[in-house]
Design a protein around this motif. Structure first.
Motif, PDB file in Angstrom:
ATOM      1  N   GLY A 254      -4.012 -26.414   4.032  1.00  0.00           N
ATOM      2  CA  GLY A 254      -2.618 -26.669   4.831  1.00  0.00           C
ATOM      3  C   GLY A 254      -1.469 -26.154   4.209  1.00  0.00           C
ATOM      4  O   GLY A 254      -0.439 -26.601   4.495  1.00  0.00           O
ATOM      5  N   LYS A 255      -1.702 -24.998   3.162  1.00  0.00           N
ATOM      6  CA  LYS A 255      -0.291 -24.353   2.414  1.00  0.00           C
ATOM      7  C   LYS A 255       0.373 -23.670   3.749  1.00  0.00           C
ATOM      8  O   LYS A 255       1.589 -23.835   3.627  1.00  0.00           O
ATOM      9  CB  LYS A 255      -0.881 -23.484   1.537  1.00  0.00           C
ATOM     10  CG  LYS A 255      -1.768 -24.013   0.453  1.00  0.00           C
ATOM     11  CD  LYS A 255      -2.221 -22.901  -0.743  1.00  0.00           C
ATOM     12  CE  LYS A 255      -3.109 -21.818   0.066  1.00  0.00           C
ATOM     13  NZ  LYS A 255      -4.501 -22.459   0.546  1.00  0.00           N
ATOM     14  N   SER A 256      -0.275 -22.996   4.596  1.00  0.00           N
ATOM     15  CA  SER A 256       0.422 -22.218   5.537  1.00  0.00           C
ATOM     16  C   SER A 256       1.119 -23.060   6.368  1.00  0.00           C
ATOM     17  O   SER A 256       2.253 -22.768   6.716  1.00  0.00           O
ATOM     18  CB  SER A 256      -0.435 -21.211   6.433  1.00  0.00           C
ATOM     19  OG  SER A 256      -0.870 -20.248   5.319  1.00  0.00           O
ATOM     20  N   SER A 257       0.280 -24.143   6.756  1.00  0.00           N
ATOM     21  CA  SER A 257       1.150 -25.211   7.874  1.00  0.00           C
ATOM     22  C   SER A 257       2.311 -25.853   7.200  1.00  0.00           C
ATOM     23  O   SER A 257       3.374 -26.059   7.968  1.00  0.00           O
ATOM     24  CB  SER A 257      -0.089 -26.222   8.169  1.00  0.00           C
ATOM     25  OG  SER A 257      -1.177 -25.621   8.457  1.00  0.00           O
ATOM     26  N   LEU A 258       2.144 -25.934   5.887  1.00  0.00           N
ATOM     27  CA  LEU A 258       3.400 -26.659   5.208  1.00  0.00           C
ATOM     28  C   LEU A 258       4.574 -25.770   4.816  1.00  0.00           C
ATOM     29  O   LEU A 258       5.951 -26.003   5.293  1.00  0.00           O
ATOM     30  CB  LEU A 258       3.123 -27.114   3.859  1.00  0.00           C
ATOM     31  CG  LEU A 258       4.006 -27.722   2.888  1.00  0.00           C
ATOM     32  CD1 LEU A 258       4.299 -29.130   3.577  1.00  0.00           C
ATOM     33  CD2 LEU A 258       3.493 -28.198   1.608  1.00  0.00           C
ATOM     34  N   ALA A 274     -11.231 -20.916   6.463  1.00  0.00           N
ATOM     35  CA  ALA A 274     -10.655 -21.097   5.126  1.00  0.00           C
ATOM     36  C   ALA A 274     -10.398 -19.434   4.828  1.00  0.00           C
ATOM     37  O   ALA A 274     -11.538 -18.652   5.202  1.00  0.00           O
ATOM     38  CB  ALA A 274     -11.756 -21.309   4.198  1.00  0.00           C
ATOM     39  N   GLY A 275      -9.574 -19.215   4.017  1.00  0.00           N
ATOM     40  CA  GLY A 275      -9.281 -17.735   3.689  1.00  0.00           C
ATOM     41  C   GLY A 275      -8.390 -17.111   4.725  1.00  0.00           C
ATOM     42  O   GLY A 275      -8.516 -15.920   4.780  1.00  0.00           O
ATOM     43  N   THR A 276      -7.993 -17.658   5.353  1.00  0.00           N
ATOM     44  CA  THR A 276      -6.798 -16.999   6.537  1.00  0.00           C
ATOM     45  C   THR A 276      -5.888 -16.118   5.896  1.00  0.00           C
ATOM     46  O   THR A 276      -5.519 -15.175   6.044  1.00  0.00           O
ATOM     47  CB  THR A 276      -6.047 -18.276   7.265  1.00  0.00           C
ATOM     48  OG1 THR A 276      -7.382 -18.936   7.939  1.00  0.00           O
ATOM     49  CG2 THR A 276      -5.126 -17.377   8.448  1.00  0.00           C
ATOM     50  N   THR A 277      -4.974 -16.849   4.930  1.00  0.00           N
ATOM     51  CA  THR A 277      -4.088 -16.129   4.180  1.00  0.00           C
ATOM     52  C   THR A 277      -4.562 -15.518   3.170  1.00  0.00           C
ATOM     53  O   THR A 277      -5.381 -15.727   2.347  1.00  0.00           O
ATOM     54  CB  THR A 277      -3.054 -17.202   3.620  1.00  0.00           C
ATOM     55  OG1 THR A 277      -2.492 -18.139   4.691  1.00  0.00           O
ATOM     56  CG2 THR A 277      -1.521 -16.357   3.194  1.00  0.00           C
ATOM     57  N   ARG A 278      -4.263 -14.011   3.189  1.00  0.00           N
ATOM     58  CA  ARG A 278      -4.756 -12.912   2.149  1.00  0.00           C
ATOM     59  C   ARG A 278      -3.576 -12.481   1.246  1.00  0.00           C
ATOM     60  O   ARG A 278      -3.714 -12.283   0.282  1.00  0.00           O
ATOM     61  CB  ARG A 278      -5.479 -11.798   2.886  1.00  0.00           C
ATOM     62  CG  ARG A 278      -6.554 -12.190   3.855  1.00  0.00           C
ATOM     63  CD  ARG A 278      -7.597 -12.889   3.018  1.00  0.00           C
ATOM     64  NE  ARG A 278      -8.880 -12.848   3.562  1.00  0.00           N
ATOM     65  CZ  ARG A 278      -9.625 -12.027   3.664  1.00  0.00           C
ATOM     66  NH1 ARG A 278      -9.638 -10.741   3.247  1.00  0.00           N
ATOM     67  NH2 ARG A 278     -10.897 -12.385   4.251  1.00  0.00           N
ATOM     68  N   SER A 379       2.591 -34.487   6.133  1.00  0.00           N
ATOM     69  CA  SER A 379       1.939 -34.084   7.324  1.00  0.00           C
ATOM     70  C   SER A 379       2.587 -32.989   7.940  1.00  0.00           C
ATOM     71  O   SER A 379       3.928 -33.288   8.329  1.00  0.00           O
ATOM     72  CB  SER A 379       1.577 -35.216   8.223  1.00  0.00           C
ATOM     73  OG  SER A 379       1.024 -34.594   9.262  1.00  0.00           O
ATOM     74  N   ALA A 380       2.071 -31.807   7.756  1.00  0.00           N
ATOM     75  CA  ALA A 380       2.557 -30.790   8.596  1.00  0.00           C
ATOM     76  C   ALA A 380       2.619 -31.007  10.178  1.00  0.00           C
ATOM     77  O   ALA A 380       3.556 -30.610  10.579  1.00  0.00           O
ATOM     78  CB  ALA A 380       1.834 -29.224   8.446  1.00  0.00           C
ATOM     79  N   ALA A 381       1.613 -31.640  10.483  1.00  0.00           N
ATOM     80  CA  ALA A 381       1.408 -31.919  11.976  1.00  0.00           C
ATOM     81  C   ALA A 381       2.543 -32.873  12.458  1.00  0.00           C
ATOM     82  O   ALA A 381       3.347 -32.690  13.424  1.00  0.00           O
ATOM     83  CB  ALA A 381       0.241 -32.694  12.379  1.00  0.00           C
TER      84      ALA A 381
HETATM   85  N1  LIG Z   1      -3.990 -33.168  10.475  1.00  0.00           N
HETATM   86  C1  LIG Z   1      -3.377 -32.217   9.735  1.00  0.00           C
HETATM   87  N2  LIG Z   1      -3.966 -30.979   9.975  1.00  0.00           N
HETATM   88  C2  LIG Z   1      -3.338 -29.997   9.072  1.00  0.00           C
HETATM   89  C3  LIG Z   1      -2.405 -30.227   8.296  1.00  0.00           C
HETATM   90  N3  LIG Z   1      -2.134 -29.024   7.816  1.00  0.00           N
HETATM   91  C4  LIG Z   1      -2.747 -28.292   8.096  1.00  0.00           C
HETATM   92  N4  LIG Z   1      -3.661 -28.792   8.959  1.00  0.00           N
HETATM   93  C5  LIG Z   1      -5.177 -28.150   9.543  1.00  0.00           C
HETATM   94  O1  LIG Z   1      -5.781 -27.567   8.354  1.00  0.00           O
HETATM   95  C6  LIG Z   1      -6.211 -26.314   8.704  1.00  0.00           C
HETATM   96  C7  LIG Z   1      -5.779 -25.020   7.696  1.00  0.00           C
HETATM   97  O2  LIG Z   1      -4.534 -25.122   7.726  1.00  0.00           O
HETATM   98  P1  LIG Z   1      -3.869 -23.879   7.063  1.00  0.00           P
HETATM   99  O3  LIG Z   1      -2.315 -23.815   6.871  1.00  0.00           O
HETATM  100  O4  LIG Z   1      -4.170 -22.421   7.687  1.00  0.00           O
HETATM  101  O5  LIG Z   1      -4.148 -23.895   5.666  1.00  0.00           O
HETATM  102  P2  LIG Z   1      -4.060 -22.872   4.404  1.00  0.00           P
HETATM  103  O6  LIG Z   1      -3.990 -23.490   3.103  1.00  0.00           O
HETATM  104  O7  LIG Z   1      -2.934 -22.008   4.561  1.00  0.00           O
HETATM  105  O8  LIG Z   1      -5.496 -21.995   4.302  1.00  0.00           O
HETATM  106  P3  LIG Z   1      -5.846 -20.456   3.737  1.00  0.00           P
HETATM  107  O9  LIG Z   1      -4.671 -19.568   4.012  1.00  0.00           O
HETATM  108  O10 LIG Z   1      -7.241 -20.246   4.279  1.00  0.00           O
HETATM  109  O11 LIG Z   1      -5.753 -20.640   2.084  1.00  0.00           O
HETATM  110  C8  LIG Z   1      -5.779 -25.808  10.225  1.00  0.00           C
HETATM  111  O12 LIG Z   1      -6.689 -26.034  11.158  1.00  0.00           O
HETATM  112  C9  LIG Z   1      -4.435 -26.778  10.181  1.00  0.00           C
HETATM  113  O13 LIG Z   1      -4.271 -27.148  11.542  1.00  0.00           O
HETATM  114  C10 LIG Z   1      -1.939 -31.390   8.448  1.00  0.00           C
HETATM  115  O14 LIG Z   1      -0.816 -31.811   7.882  1.00  0.00           O
HETATM  116  N5  LIG Z   1      -2.389 -32.432   8.992  1.00  0.00           N
END
Ligand SMILES: Nc1nc2c(ncn2[C@@H]2O[C@H](COP(=O)(O)OP(=O)(O)OP(=O)(O)O)[C@@H](O)[C@H]2O)c(=O)[nH]1
Ligand SMILES: [Mg+2]
Length: 477
Positions: A254-258, A274-278, A379-381
């Motif tokens: 959830g890094k990108s979500s944050l 997993a591995g979305t952000t490059r 929670s990013a959500a």
């Molecule tokens: N319930 C919930 N889901 C979340 C939260 N943050 C992220 N997610 C979910 O987790 C999944 C991954 O989120 P990303 O933000 O893409 O995660 P990331 O760490 O950037 O992933 P990579 O880029 O692959 O390393 C997505 O399906 C989001 O919707 C959160 O705070 N709460």
């Protein structure tokens, strides 16, 4: 007499040419034809010319002698070349000495924007006898003519460069002279002490002995005030340069979500894969008045994918150069061996100690939790916990609580360096007194403190220092 275009290079409706110096009015008389003079001229030429007054070409020789501007007035007319050809329709603003920014005669010509008109009018001012201003030269003149002290002059540059409202407020507080006054007061106290000591050196027999405990007390108090002033140095730097905050962690936590939640944007792509952000994704946010660059990074894991491998390398590089690293965990998965590996890489030594309830809830082992300055559940959500996270970032950065309106002037690097020298000199004075060294030794260091303080307010400043300060200004300031 100096001249420059003082408005920015960006496209705008209006550009301003500022002329300052003894010949400013004489130059204006050559470059500018007031509309009222044109009308008189046109009236003399007959009714046909009166119909199109703006097109009337005044004879530069006759109008120059006739027109004498008053101070603090705006005149409407045309800028003309040596032959009387119209270069632009302009407004001319006069601010005669000493009631101007530089305390000299200042004339400003407001032309149409876009660059061409302003460049032609500036060229004309140069032909008429002005010289192109150096960077910061208007402000340098304001300083040399006693309109601003040095710290105020530097605040002008800080105000122009401010990236956030808080930084601008802090520069404004400096511009009103807060720092200069404080430093001048401390310098005067040092000079008083020096005079008392010097008097004992010269006429020892005629004067009562030095009140040593009283002196020690006064020097100690000065040291404390100097320390308090220095405390704002860190704050000033934060406001100017801001912070880089890297988000790192396993893939899909959830890094990108944050990043998106903190910046209120959809800058980064979010998927369940997993591995979305490059690549590194940047987003600028302002937290507590401090400009912060958030860096979203590729999730850290062993990968056979070449692109992802490079992404992981970049993540680690970002984490190394960032001011603050936020390690993101997946609350559902809890603490995993992958997290332990990452934590080991990004927290080489023990940092703050916070085995908080958030850390326990996440299952972070206490030994690891204590290596982080803070552990925050978010929670990013639902945006839960985001404020706590911002607060944690601010306090980790050492930012004082920024109460709106309660912002005080900040110290810049040059000033901070001089204040540190003054503070060290005062400490040496205290040491010399404690070691019962002769009074000569006390005065050497006290004199050093006076000089260092004078560098901040501009009372004891070398030409070199002035050059380096004002050369960093933009042309026209
Ligand atoms: N319930 C919930 N889901 C979340 C939260 N943050 C992220 N997610 C979910 O987790 C999944 C991954 O989120 P990303 O933000 O893409 O995660 P990331 O760490 O950037 O992933 P990579 O880029 O692959 O390393 C997505 O399906 C989001 O919707 C959160 O705070 N709460
Ligand atoms: Mg991502």
């Amino acid at each position: 007499t100096i001249a420059a275009i003082v408005t920015g290079a960006a496209q705008g409706a209006v550009s301003i040419i500022r002329v300052s110096g003894a010949d400013a009015v004489a130059i204006a008389q050559q470059v500018f034809a007031p509309y009222s003079a044109q009308r008189r001229h046109a009236a003399a030429a007959g009714p046909a010319a009166r119909q199109a007054p703006a097109a009337g070409h005044p004879d530069p020789a006759t109008h120059a002698a006739a027109w004498q501007p008053e101070s603090h007035r705006v005149y409407y007319g045309t800028a003309i070349d040596a032959g009387g050809t119209v270069l632009d329709e302009v407004l001319l603003l006069t601010m005669l000495a000493p009631r101007s920014y530089t305390a000299e005669d200042v004339v400003e010509v407001h032309t149409h924007g876009g660059g061409v008109s302003a460049a032609r009018v500036l060229q004309r001012c140069l032909e008429a006898g002005a010289r192109l201003a150096q960077p910061g030269e208007f402000t340098l003149r304001a300083f040399l003519n006693g309109r601003l002290d040095l710290s105020q002059a530097e605040s002008v540059a800080q105000l122009i460069d401010a990236r956030t409202v808080a930084a601008a407020d802090s520069a404004l507080a400096g511009l009103s002279g807060g720092l200069g006054r404080e430093v001048q007061r401390m310098r005067r106290e040092c000079v008083d002490l020096l005079v008392e000591m010097d008097a004992r050196l010269d006429f020892d027999e005629d004067l009562p002995p030095l009140d040593v405990p009283g002196l020690i007390d006064r020097i100690r108090r000065l040291s404390q005030q100097l320390e308090a002033t220095l405390q704002t140095a860190r704050h000033g730097q934060l406001l100017r340069t801001g912070l880089q905050v890297a988000l790192v962690g396993r893939p899909n936590v959830g890094k990108s979500s944050l990043l998106n939640a903190l910046s209120g944007t959809e800058r980064a792509i979010v998927t369940h894969i997993a591995g979305t952000t490059r690549d590194i994704v940047e987003a600028g946010v302002v937290i507590g008045g401090i400009p912060i660059t958030l860096l979203d990074t590729a999730g850290l894991r062993e990968s056979v994918d070449l692109v992802e491998q490079i992404g992981v390398e970049r993540s680690m590089a970002a984490a190394r150069q960032a001011d603050i690293v936020l390690m993101v965990l997946d609350a559902q998965a809890g603490w995993t061996p992958g997290d332990a590996e990452i934590a080991a890489q990004i927290t080489p030594a023990a940092a703050g100690a916070d085995a908080s309830s958030a850390a326990r809830q996440l299952g972070v082992p206490p030994a690891v939790g204590s290596r982080f300055a803070a552990v925050v559940s978010t929670s990013a959500a639902t945006r839960e916990g985001l404020q706590d996270l911002q607060q944690a970032v601010l306090s980790l950065a050492g930012a004082p609580q920024l109460a709106p309106g309660g912002i005080s002037w900040a110290v810049n690097e040059r000033q901070g360096e001089a204040l540190i020298r003054a503070s060290e000199a005062l400490q040496r004075v205290q040491g010399s007194i404690a070691d019962e060294l002769p009074v000569d030794f006390w005065t050497i260091d006290l004199r050093a403190a006076v000089l260092a303080l004078g560098e901040v307010s501009g009372e004891d400043v070398t030409e070199e220092v002035l050059d380096s300060i004002f050369s960093r200004f933009c042309i026209g300031k």
